[in-house]
Design a protein around this motif. Structure first.
Motif, PDB file in Angstrom:
ATOM      1  N   SER C 234      81.536  63.787  24.613  1.00  0.00           N
ATOM      2  CA  SER C 234      81.385  65.376  24.518  1.00  0.00           C
ATOM      3  C   SER C 234      81.612  65.342  23.021  1.00  0.00           C
ATOM      4  O   SER C 234      82.678  65.187  22.384  1.00  0.00           O
ATOM      5  N   GLY C 235      80.919  66.293  22.335  1.00  0.00           N
ATOM      6  CA  GLY C 235      81.041  66.705  20.993  1.00  0.00           C
ATOM      7  C   GLY C 235      82.006  67.816  20.789  1.00  0.00           C
ATOM      8  O   GLY C 235      82.473  68.497  21.700  1.00  0.00           O
ATOM      9  N   GLN C 236      82.175  68.188  19.738  1.00  0.00           N
ATOM     10  CA  GLN C 236      82.938  69.396  19.184  1.00  0.00           C
ATOM     11  C   GLN C 236      82.226  70.636  19.400  1.00  0.00           C
ATOM     12  O   GLN C 236      82.975  71.682  20.178  1.00  0.00           O
ATOM     13  N   HIS C 237      80.978  70.725  19.241  1.00  0.00           N
ATOM     14  CA  HIS C 237      80.557  71.911  19.080  1.00  0.00           C
ATOM     15  C   HIS C 237      79.198  71.954  20.371  1.00  0.00           C
ATOM     16  O   HIS C 237      79.007  72.923  20.955  1.00  0.00           O
ATOM     17  N   GLN C 238      79.012  70.783  20.971  1.00  0.00           N
ATOM     18  CA  GLN C 238      78.050  70.904  21.820  1.00  0.00           C
ATOM     19  C   GLN C 238      78.315  69.450  22.637  1.00  0.00           C
ATOM     20  O   GLN C 238      78.773  68.526  22.286  1.00  0.00           O
ATOM     21  N   VAL C 239      77.849  69.468  23.909  1.00  0.00           N
ATOM     22  CA  VAL C 239      78.119  68.235  24.846  1.00  0.00           C
ATOM     23  C   VAL C 239      76.741  67.909  25.230  1.00  0.00           C
ATOM     24  O   VAL C 239      75.776  68.809  25.691  1.00  0.00           O
ATOM     25  N   ASP C 240      76.201  66.827  25.340  1.00  0.00           N
ATOM     26  CA  ASP C 240      75.185  66.150  25.926  1.00  0.00           C
ATOM     27  C   ASP C 240      75.345  65.915  27.280  1.00  0.00           C
ATOM     28  O   ASP C 240      76.066  64.782  27.581  1.00  0.00           O
ATOM     29  N   TRP C 241      75.099  66.922  28.207  1.00  0.00           N
ATOM     30  CA  TRP C 241      75.604  66.838  29.630  1.00  0.00           C
ATOM     31  C   TRP C 241      74.877  65.680  30.310  1.00  0.00           C
ATOM     32  O   TRP C 241      75.560  65.048  31.250  1.00  0.00           O
ATOM     33  N   GLY C 242      73.453  65.345  29.929  1.00  0.00           N
ATOM     34  CA  GLY C 242      72.945  64.272  30.864  1.00  0.00           C
ATOM     35  C   GLY C 242      73.865  62.960  30.498  1.00  0.00           C
ATOM     36  O   GLY C 242      74.006  62.150  31.304  1.00  0.00           O
ATOM     37  N   LEU C 243      73.958  62.768  28.923  1.00  0.00           N
ATOM     38  CA  LEU C 243      74.858  61.586  28.830  1.00  0.00           C
ATOM     39  C   LEU C 243      76.245  61.462  29.356  1.00  0.00           C
ATOM     40  O   LEU C 243      76.657  60.344  30.157  1.00  0.00           O
ATOM     41  N   THR C 244      76.605  62.693  29.354  1.00  0.00           N
ATOM     42  CA  THR C 244      78.430  62.751  29.904  1.00  0.00           C
ATOM     43  C   THR C 244      78.164  62.482  31.307  1.00  0.00           C
ATOM     44  O   THR C 244      78.807  61.712  31.814  1.00  0.00           O
ATOM     45  N   PHE C 245      77.265  63.304  31.879  1.00  0.00           N
ATOM     46  CA  PHE C 245      77.299  62.970  33.591  1.00  0.00           C
ATOM     47  C   PHE C 245      76.891  61.422  33.956  1.00  0.00           C
ATOM     48  O   PHE C 245      77.259  61.010  34.938  1.00  0.00           O
ATOM     49  N   ALA C 246      75.862  60.870  33.262  1.00  0.00           N
ATOM     50  CA  ALA C 246      75.491  59.675  33.622  1.00  0.00           C
ATOM     51  C   ALA C 246      76.774  58.699  33.439  1.00  0.00           C
ATOM     52  O   ALA C 246      77.123  57.896  34.153  1.00  0.00           O
ATOM     53  N   ALA C 247      77.410  58.916  32.104  1.00  0.00           N
ATOM     54  CA  ALA C 247      78.738  58.016  32.138  1.00  0.00           C
ATOM     55  C   ALA C 247      79.647  58.538  33.334  1.00  0.00           C
ATOM     56  O   ALA C 247      80.222  57.408  33.901  1.00  0.00           O
ATOM     57  N   SER C 248      79.689  59.700  33.733  1.00  0.00           N
ATOM     58  CA  SER C 248      80.674  59.828  34.938  1.00  0.00           C
ATOM     59  C   SER C 248      80.231  59.285  36.153  1.00  0.00           C
ATOM     60  O   SER C 248      80.917  58.741  36.993  1.00  0.00           O
ATOM     61  N   VAL C 249      78.748  59.190  36.451  1.00  0.00           N
ATOM     62  CA  VAL C 249      78.315  58.612  37.581  1.00  0.00           C
ATOM     63  C   VAL C 249      78.806  57.123  37.739  1.00  0.00           C
ATOM     64  O   VAL C 249      78.959  56.819  38.728  1.00  0.00           O
ATOM     65  N   VAL C 250      78.387  56.499  36.439  1.00  0.00           N
ATOM     66  CA  VAL C 250      78.704  55.069  36.542  1.00  0.00           C
ATOM     67  C   VAL C 250      80.103  54.854  36.736  1.00  0.00           C
ATOM     68  O   VAL C 250      80.589  53.911  37.517  1.00  0.00           O
ATOM     69  N   ALA C 251      80.934  55.603  36.085  1.00  0.00           N
ATOM     70  CA  ALA C 251      82.429  55.547  36.248  1.00  0.00           C
ATOM     71  C   ALA C 251      82.849  55.578  37.879  1.00  0.00           C
ATOM     72  O   ALA C 251      84.035  55.083  38.355  1.00  0.00           O
ATOM     73  N   LEU C 252      82.116  56.405  38.496  1.00  0.00           N
ATOM     74  CA  LEU C 252      82.388  56.562  39.852  1.00  0.00           C
ATOM     75  C   LEU C 252      82.248  55.305  40.868  1.00  0.00           C
ATOM     76  O   LEU C 252      82.788  55.347  41.890  1.00  0.00           O
ATOM     77  N   ALA C 253      81.344  54.479  40.359  1.00  0.00           N
ATOM     78  CA  ALA C 253      80.814  53.287  41.230  1.00  0.00           C
ATOM     79  C   ALA C 253      81.990  52.776  41.797  1.00  0.00           C
ATOM     80  O   ALA C 253      82.141  52.589  43.023  1.00  0.00           O
ATOM     81  N   PRO C 254      82.931  52.039  40.844  1.00  0.00           N
ATOM     82  CA  PRO C 254      83.966  51.019  41.177  1.00  0.00           C
ATOM     83  C   PRO C 254      84.820  51.780  42.332  1.00  0.00           C
ATOM     84  O   PRO C 254      85.440  51.119  43.437  1.00  0.00           O
ATOM     85  N   VAL C 255      84.958  53.159  42.113  1.00  0.00           N
ATOM     86  CA  VAL C 255      86.020  53.799  42.994  1.00  0.00           C
ATOM     87  C   VAL C 255      85.433  54.008  44.280  1.00  0.00           C
ATOM     88  O   VAL C 255      86.167  53.617  45.242  1.00  0.00           O
ATOM     89  N   ILE C 256      84.113  54.408  44.471  1.00  0.00           N
ATOM     90  CA  ILE C 256      83.688  54.343  45.651  1.00  0.00           C
ATOM     91  C   ILE C 256      83.524  52.856  46.452  1.00  0.00           C
ATOM     92  O   ILE C 256      83.613  52.818  47.755  1.00  0.00           O
ATOM     93  N   ALA C 257      83.314  51.851  45.613  1.00  0.00           N
ATOM     94  CA  ALA C 257      83.253  50.376  46.093  1.00  0.00           C
ATOM     95  C   ALA C 257      84.742  50.401  46.655  1.00  0.00           C
ATOM     96  O   ALA C 257      84.664  49.652  47.943  1.00  0.00           O
ATOM     97  N   VAL C 258      85.611  50.555  45.955  1.00  0.00           N
ATOM     98  CA  VAL C 258      87.123  50.231  46.500  1.00  0.00           C
ATOM     99  C   VAL C 258      87.329  51.104  47.749  1.00  0.00           C
ATOM    100  O   VAL C 258      87.815  50.412  48.511  1.00  0.00           O
ATOM    101  N   PHE C 259      86.848  52.372  47.890  1.00  0.00           N
ATOM    102  CA  PHE C 259      87.100  53.044  48.953  1.00  0.00           C
ATOM    103  C   PHE C 259      86.406  52.440  50.226  1.00  0.00           C
ATOM    104  O   PHE C 259      87.036  52.423  51.213  1.00  0.00           O
ATOM    105  N   ILE C 260      84.984  52.360  50.192  1.00  0.00           N
ATOM    106  CA  ILE C 260      84.619  51.847  51.153  1.00  0.00           C
ATOM    107  C   ILE C 260      85.216  50.260  51.720  1.00  0.00           C
ATOM    108  O   ILE C 260      85.175  50.127  52.812  1.00  0.00           O
ATOM    109  N   ALA C 261      85.518  49.442  50.669  1.00  0.00           N
ATOM    110  CA  ALA C 261      86.187  48.416  50.915  1.00  0.00           C
ATOM    111  C   ALA C 261      87.262  48.421  51.881  1.00  0.00           C
ATOM    112  O   ALA C 261      87.547  47.884  52.772  1.00  0.00           O
ATOM    113  N   PHE C 262      88.098  49.351  51.232  1.00  0.00           N
ATOM    114  CA  PHE C 262      89.643  49.178  51.859  1.00  0.00           C
ATOM    115  C   PHE C 262      89.681  50.252  53.166  1.00  0.00           C
ATOM    116  O   PHE C 262      90.247  50.014  54.164  1.00  0.00           O
ATOM    117  N   GLN C 263      88.682  51.051  53.274  1.00  0.00           N
ATOM    118  CA  GLN C 263      88.540  51.952  54.370  1.00  0.00           C
ATOM    119  C   GLN C 263      88.122  51.343  55.661  1.00  0.00           C
ATOM    120  O   GLN C 263      88.320  51.834  56.831  1.00  0.00           O
TER     121      GLN C 263
END
Lengths: 300, 446, 277
Positions: C234-263
């Motif tokens: 995220s920049g100071q004056h502008q945010v590249d939403w596509g890039l930020t969301f892509a990074a966020s989606v990738v960041a979600l993957a392990p948490v989902i994996a842990v959830f599926i494995a443990f539940q």
């Protein structure tokens, strides 16, 4: 059996409890004491600077501060709205997913997704949803269903903004409650259900007489934790309204954050946080005590 | 089966220890330098004398830590890391610059925590409004005393940005980049409505009803804090505090100030300014201008980059802030570069500061959107981006928000009072009178 | 199936689809936006599919930036935190749920009290402590504090589950002469496996997602964790939403994996087996 020498019960207990407590005391208790110390001073963050001792002055300041009271009101309202909804919906979801259902894993995962979506992104999206003028919620209410005639500036006034903030809180918390209830439901012995069924009890009766009593303890714990979480709401309010307009939607933590990190008044910020602590601790303890009293000698 | 559970527990314990061991087996980063040394003087840099003990001219290794808020994958961070830092390091053998990027929204919090823990870096690219505050805490080094050539450097930069570093007879930083807000409009909206882009506040008041009738907001902004409101107050001939920054009474509640704020309020009530102005500053408003929903906005040069992606064919029409009795006066934004008092490499840090405000570095930064603070580069800016012209013109008279450590509280009071008035009874005069008293108290307490 | 069963089934399915749908709308939106390039304006959800979609953002995140490095840091820290927290909390919860000893009430009270303390007020005292312990700018500093901070919540949660296990089972084992340790490992832990799995999910999430402490004590970019890495898009004056969301989606993957494995551990019948013995 417990009579045979208290020492038999003590040594193993300490062995179990000590390692965790050491870390806990260092990381949590000691800093808490320091923070309490800070709240009794007019604290200057510059290293080596003088921080005069002011006793309870920061606490008195809070009591006289109308925004302080409003922030606690808002925190209370948020808690009273989101906690029952989260728990009810979470329990419903857990019950629905407790059966042998095709796609059970998928549904559980999907309902859990809000929990792991960051507060930052969720706040952003909910702010968009509740946008004044042509935001999706307004579009739905005005254009699609015609329930209201004029769009609402959701985040522009206290009560409508609280609706939006609470909606986010519930949305985010359902999966969390669901998860804990799911784990608790596993511990309900199948025999109890079978016995009840044999006795002719239908689904609803089994729910009321078998399932709910069995998870009563978990219900209490989830309630207490949700209450604590409710009073501690922060990022969503910070990013959706910033506590505004005109401090109308302040909650305790947004207010103390501003005192501490914007105005560099850590003494006052700490005092506010300890008043919150006392309130939350009081409510939580009362809740636990109440549920202990009404609990009959159940399975345990 | 029973025995295997013991093995399992041992395995868990072992894994745990291994994991922790792997984590702890890392050395401290090299910021705990204890050597001080003189810099090997280069041809271009003036030699500096230090007040600490000097050693023989043998070059010793130093690392200076520099915190900034350029985001990842941006052109700014690329210029910094691939061009500027290598160049500086080449010119100063033995000095390594360790640049740490911090998300902009959290830089202040990290700085505050670092102050409390005495863990500040050597150099910081700080928001201009933080400098007097941190200076008053005693954690910044007065560059006007540290750098012998300070006066020359100060003379080369715009006076408004320079002033943001002023605190009690010393200057605690130098401007690094600057920007200001100008009036950016959608020319088609004006053409269709048959009105001109307003050059004065009176013009704006006159054309607003026409635009509102056409279903268009005359002007869009998303907050009521100093950054948003001061241009209107200053252009109307008013001010928020007096010159000595000791009282607000007579300034913020002067007839001129009241007039400036009332203009905004009147526009708001007639629907010429959208709701978001009272909603705290989170809402984006650039797109509304591009789509023709809003006629104009006050914004900085980044508005062009924001719109370029989705609206490549749209051109903003820049003009100066609508003028009033005080002229056309806008607000200065930007960043200053400061050296911390706790730095153990102040000379090297000062060299880095000197380098970053040199014409070379400033030009490199200007090319990727960081407007230069050097007045001599004003024309060069326009060569880089034609639309910079208006910003450069506006900068000539732009003023900083009052450089006082109490600014965060003053800003919050301003914002809260105005929000209250706008959504409430609209008694601007009363609100500003109350605000004057509140600010007087804040300034007296500080 | 009887008609009653069938209608129950349909109602159940409908409600679940409703729940799931409401839950994932933001995620769907994030994924769609992450496929857009140069999205500096927050895209209108209804128009997200217009214009080109590309995987460029994911390429930038995964190949061009330091993101994989941050991912690894987060993973190491999260695994260590989860293992340590679950283990320490489980043992402490067992001690508190099954034994009586002086100071027990005080400990339970302290745990509940610390849950009631807002984390942000402890930031600077904890920072000073980390400095004294020489844990600044170290991943161990992250692990140690994450364990301490998550300890109260996880312990509190597990006490509830442990108390739900009938003492009769403990007593039976004691008659056989089993030590406390054996009772813990061979009775309590297996019977409360869903509780441990839940604890693991929360502990992992508490570490993986943590932002403020990671931002505060880590300066060295090579030790940075994922949430800070994502925020840096995220920049100071502008945010590249596509890039930020892509990074966020990738960041979600392990948490989902842990959830599926443990539940998947939430399997009914574990208690049943124990009661039958």
């Amino acid at each position: 059996m417990r009579r045979r020498g208290k020492s038999r019960w003590r040594t193993p207990a300490y062995a179990f409890v000590l390692p965790g407590l050491v870390v806990f005391t260092m990381v949590m208790v000691y800093p808490t004491v320091r923070a309490l110390f800070i709240s009794l001073h007019e604290w200057n963050i510059a290293p080596g600077a003088e921080s005069p001792f002011v006793g309870l002055a920061n606490y008195v300041k809070a009591v006289k501060d109308p925004v302080f009271w409003r922030s606690f009101q808002n925190g209370g309202i948020y808690m009273l709205v989101t906690v029952p909804l989260q728990i009810a919906l979470g329990l419903v979801a857990a019950l629905l997913l407790d059966a042998k259902l095709r796609g059970r894993t998928i549904f559980r995962t999907l309902i859990y997704i809000p929990v792991i979506t960051s507060w930052v992104i969720s706040s952003l999206l909910f702010r968009y949803l509740f946008g004044a003028g042509s935001g999706p919620i307004n579009a739905f209410l005005v254009d699609v269903t015609g329930v209201i005639s004029e769009p609402i500036a959701w985040l522009g006034s206290r009560w409508t903004a609280l609706v939006a903030i609470c909606a986010l809180g519930v949305w985010k918390g359902v999966g969390w409650a669901m998860l804990i209830f799911l784990a608790a439901l596993q511990a309900v012995p199948v025999e109890l259900h079978e016995a009840a069924a044999v006795d002719g009890a239908g689904g609803w009766q089994r729910l009321r007489n078998v399932t709910l009593p069995s998870i009563r303890r978990t219900l209490t714990f989830v309630t207490v934790l949700s209450i604590i979480g409710g009073f501690n709401v922060f990022i969503s309010v910070y990013l959706m309204t910033g506590g505004g307009p005109a401090d109308q939607t302040q909650v305790p933590i947004t207010y103390l954050y501003r005192q501490a990190f914007s105005f560099l008044d850590f003494g006052y910020g700490s005092a506010i946080s300890f008043m919150l602590t006392v309130l939350v601790f009081g409510v939580a303890t009362a809740q636990l005590w109440l549920s202990n009293r009404t609990e009959s000698e159940g399975p345990a | 089966m029973r025995r295997s559970t013991t093995w399992r527990s041992l395995a868990v314990a072992a894994a745990l220890l291994l994991a922790l061991g792997a984590c702890s087996g890392e050395s401290d980063t090299g910021t705990e330098e204890t050597t001080t040394s003189t810099q090997a003087a280069t041809d271009e840099q003036p030699t500096t004398t230090t007040s600490t003990t000097t050693t023989a001219a043998a070059v010793e290794e130093q690392t200076i830590e520099f915190w900034h808020a350029f985001n990842a994958e941006s052109s700014e961070v690329q210029v910094l890391e691939d061009q500027l830092i290598p160049q500086f390091e080449a010119e100063h053998p033995g000095v390594t610059v360790k640049a740490v990027s911090v998300p902009y929204g959290d830089l202040r919090q990290k700085l505050v925590t670092a102050v409390a823990g005495d863990q500040l870096p050597d150099v910081v690219r700080a928001d201009i409004i933080w400098v007097p505050e941190f200076a008053s805490l005693g954690v910044l080094e007065p560059l006007s005393e540290l750098m012998p050539d300070f006066e020359q450097l100060a003379a080369a930069v715009y006076p408004g940005p320079l002033e943001t570093n002023h605190w009690q007879d010393a200057y605690y930083g130098l401007p690094l980049s600057t920007n200001t807000r100008v009036y950016l409009s959608n020319p088609d909206v004006y053409a269709n409505a048959g009105v001109d882009i307003p050059a004065t506040q009176d013009d704006l008041r006159a054309i607003a009803p026409t635009l509102v009738d056409a279903g268009i907001a005359a002007f869009a902004d998303n907050d009521l804090s100093g950054w948003n409101v001061l241009p209107w107050i200053w252009s109307a001939g008013g001010d928020i505090v007096d010159e000595a920054i000791t009282t607000a009474s007579g300034s913020i509640n002067s007839p001129e100030s009241i007039a400036g704020v009332s203009l905004l309020y009147d526009l708001y009530t007639m629907g010429a300014i959208p709701e978001m102005i009272v909603q705290g500053g989170m809402d984006p408003y650039e797109e509304g201008v591009a789509t023709g929903q809003y006629a104009s906005m006050m914004n900085g040069p980044w508005a062009y980059s924001i719109l370029a992606g989705d609206y490549p064919d749209f051109e903003l029409a820049p003009s100066l802030t609508p003028a009033g009795d005080g002229g056309s006066v806008s607000v200065v934004g930007g960043e200053d570069i400061v050296v911390t008092a706790s730095s153990e490499h102040k000379e090297a840090a000062a060299d880095f500061v000197r380098f970053m405000v040199s014409p070379e570095a400033q030009r490199a930064l200007a090319e990727i959107g960081q407007m230069s603070v050097l007045s001599e580069l004003g024309d060069a800016m326009v060569e880089i981006q034609p639309y910079y012209q208006t910003f450069v013109d506006q900068l000539a008279t732009a003023r900083p928000r009052p450089p006082t450590p109490a600014w965060p509280e003053i800003d919050q009071a301003l914002k809260t009072r105005l929000q209250e008035a706008f959504v409430g009874d609209g008694d601007i005069e009363q609100a500003l009178n109350d605000l004057a008293q509140e600010i007087d108290q804040i300034l007296a307490d500080s | 199936m009887t008609p009653h069963d069938q209608s129950t089934h349909w109602v159940r399915s409908f409600l679940l689809v409703l729940f799931a749908g409401v839950s994932i709308i933001p995620l769907v939106y994030m994924v769609l936006v992450s496929l857009k390039e140069n999205a500096y304006l927050i895209p209108n959800p209804l128009k997200v599919l217009q214009g080109g979609l590309s995987l460029d953002n994911y390429a930038t995140v995964w190949l061009d930036s330091e993101f994989p490095h941050y991912f690894l840091n987060s993973l190491v820290v999260a695994v260590a935190t989860t293992a340590a927290t679950v283990w320490l909390a489980s043992m402490t919860a067992y001690g508190l749920a099954r034994f009586d000893f002086p100071g027990k009430r005080l400990i339970e009270g302290l745990i509940l009290l610390e849950l009631a303390v807002p984390a942000i007020v402890l930031l600077i005292p904890q920072f000073l402590l980390a400095k004294d312990l020489h844990l600044l700018d170290k991943r161990l500093g992250l692990v140690f504090f994450y364990v301490g901070v998550n300890f109260a919540f996880i312990t509190f949660l597990m006490i509830g589950f442990f108390r739900g296990v009938p003492r009769a089972l403990d007593d039976a084992m004691m008659v056989d002469g089993a030590s406390a340790w054996r009772r813990y490992w061979q009775l309590m832990v297996p019977l409360t496996w869903p509780a441990h799995a839940t604890a693991a999910i929360f502990a992992f999430l508490g570490s993986w997602d943590e932002y403020v402490w990671a931002l505060t004590i880590i300066n060295d970019p090579s030790k940075r964790t994922l949430p800070v890495g994502v925020a840096l898009f995220s920049g100071q004056h502008q945010v590249d939403w596509g890039l930020t969301f892509a990074a966020s989606v990738v960041a979600l993957a392990p948490v989902i994996a842990v959830f599926i494995a443990f539940q998947r551990q939430f399997v009914r019948g574990v208690m049943t087996g124990a009661l039958r013995q």
